[in-house]
Design an enzyme around this catalytic site. Structure first.
Site, PDB file in Angstrom:
ATOM      1  CG  ASP A  67      13.904 105.382 -15.466  1.00  0.00           C
ATOM      2  OD1 ASP A  67      13.965 106.758 -16.099  1.00  0.00           O
ATOM      3  OD2 ASP A  67      12.996 105.376 -14.084  1.00  0.00           O
ATOM      4  CG  ASN A 136       6.161  97.114  -8.940  1.00  0.00           C
ATOM      5  OD1 ASN A 136       6.528  98.766  -9.219  1.00  0.00           O
ATOM      6  ND2 ASN A 136       7.648  96.576  -9.511  1.00  0.00           N
ATOM      7  CG  HIS A 138       8.774 100.992 -10.327  1.00  0.00           C
ATOM      8  ND1 HIS A 138       8.741  99.902 -10.926  1.00  0.00           N
ATOM      9  CD2 HIS A 138       8.642 102.117 -10.876  1.00  0.00           C
ATOM     10  CE1 HIS A 138       7.810 100.309 -12.273  1.00  0.00           C
ATOM     11  NE2 HIS A 138       8.420 101.847 -12.354  1.00  0.00           N
ATOM     12  CD  GLU A 143      10.968  97.419 -10.512  1.00  0.00           C
ATOM     13  OE1 GLU A 143      10.299  97.826  -9.802  1.00  0.00           O
ATOM     14  OE2 GLU A 143      11.002  96.589 -11.350  1.00  0.00           O
TER      15      GLU A 143
END
Ligand code: GLP
EC number: 3.5.99.6
Length: 260
Positions: A67, A136, A138, A143
């Site tokens: 990313d 979280n 990811h 996400e």
């Protein structure tokens, strides 16, 4: 999935590097998938050490990063292009031409995502994808509620991710709001996945990913559907696993022919 619980974060780095080194020895022109963040740094340091002492030759290895932020220049020290150059390409002496990062500065981000997918395909696909995990759940920057079928595309970062990553920037406001990330579908196409996590802040996400339901609310849970996924965690990151004792026992009794 194979879950390996190790006593310390340092041991996670060493064992993960050993597994990656084996992939490269078996296939000297292997295509590696690179992750950024703190989690894989010990892996890169261990691999760099092996290339320095001559026990590992990565001269034919190529790589794709997961990313990149959108909206910061490539020269920014916290752009993932800069991080990958500083932590991986340089220390391992990889050929920079063989290391690609999504183009977060492209005017047409949709086209940049498609080009990235095409480049991965043209390279023959990723042999081993290194992954960290966000608090979280990811992976990459996928996400919660990311589609399991997603390919490289723009994503909006959650406030949680932005505040977690604020430590890398001068102020929280400087953290980009968007990114270009490989999709979960892209990641799942890699022939092998290796997720590493260390520290108590990752314990809930690791438990959800490994033992929770497969749900886009915890994107990493899609790894349960991969044929060859290894999760290496330290004791702190393993703290909320229900079957921790089983994983420890399994690893302690791993057949010798299956060792990393
Ligand atoms: C980052 C990256 C992920 C990384 C995760 C965890 O924002 N996009 O690839 O795995 O969040 O980061 P860290 O390893 O620093 O905890």
């Amino acid at each position: 999935m194979e879950i390996v619980i190790l006593p310390s974060a340092a041991e996670v780095g060493v064992l993960a590097a050993r597994k990656i080194a084996r992939v490269v020895r078996d296939k000297p022109d292997a295509v590696l998938g690179l992750a950024t963040g703190s989690s894989p740094l010990a892996i890169y340091a261990a691999l760099a050490e092996q290339t320095r002492d001559g026990s590992l030759d990565v001269s034919r290895v190529s790589a794709f990063a997961l990313d990149e932020y959108v909206g910061i220049p490539a020269e920014h020290p916290e752009s993932y292009a800069a991080v990958i150059a500083r932590e991986v390409t340089g220390p391992l002496h990889l050929d920079p031409a063989g290391v690609q990062v999504p183009d977060g500065r492209a005017v047409d981000l949709e086209a940049a995502g498609e080009r990235y997918e095409e480049a991965i395909r043209a390279a023959g696909g990723v042999d081993l994808q290194i992954l960290g995990i966000g608090a979280n759940g990811h992976v990459g920057f996928n996400e919660p509620t990311s589609s399991f079928a997603s390919r490289t595309r723009i994503k909006t970062l959650t406030e949680r991710t932005r505040s977690d990553n604020a430590r890398f920037f001068d102020s929280a406001d400087d953290v980009p709001t968007h990114c270009l990330t490989q999709g979960l579908g892209t990641i799942m196409d890699a022939r092998e996945l290796l997720l590493v996590a260390q520290g108590p802040a990752k314990a809930a996400a690791v438990a959800a990913a490994v033992e929770g339901p497969v749900t886009s609310m915890c994107p990493a849970s899609i790894l349960q559907h991969h044929r060859r996924a290894t999760i290496m965690v330290d004791e702190d990151a393993a703290a909320r696993l229900t079957l921790g004792d089983y994983y420890r026992w399994t690893y302690a009794h791993k057949p010798s022919w299956q060792q990393f």
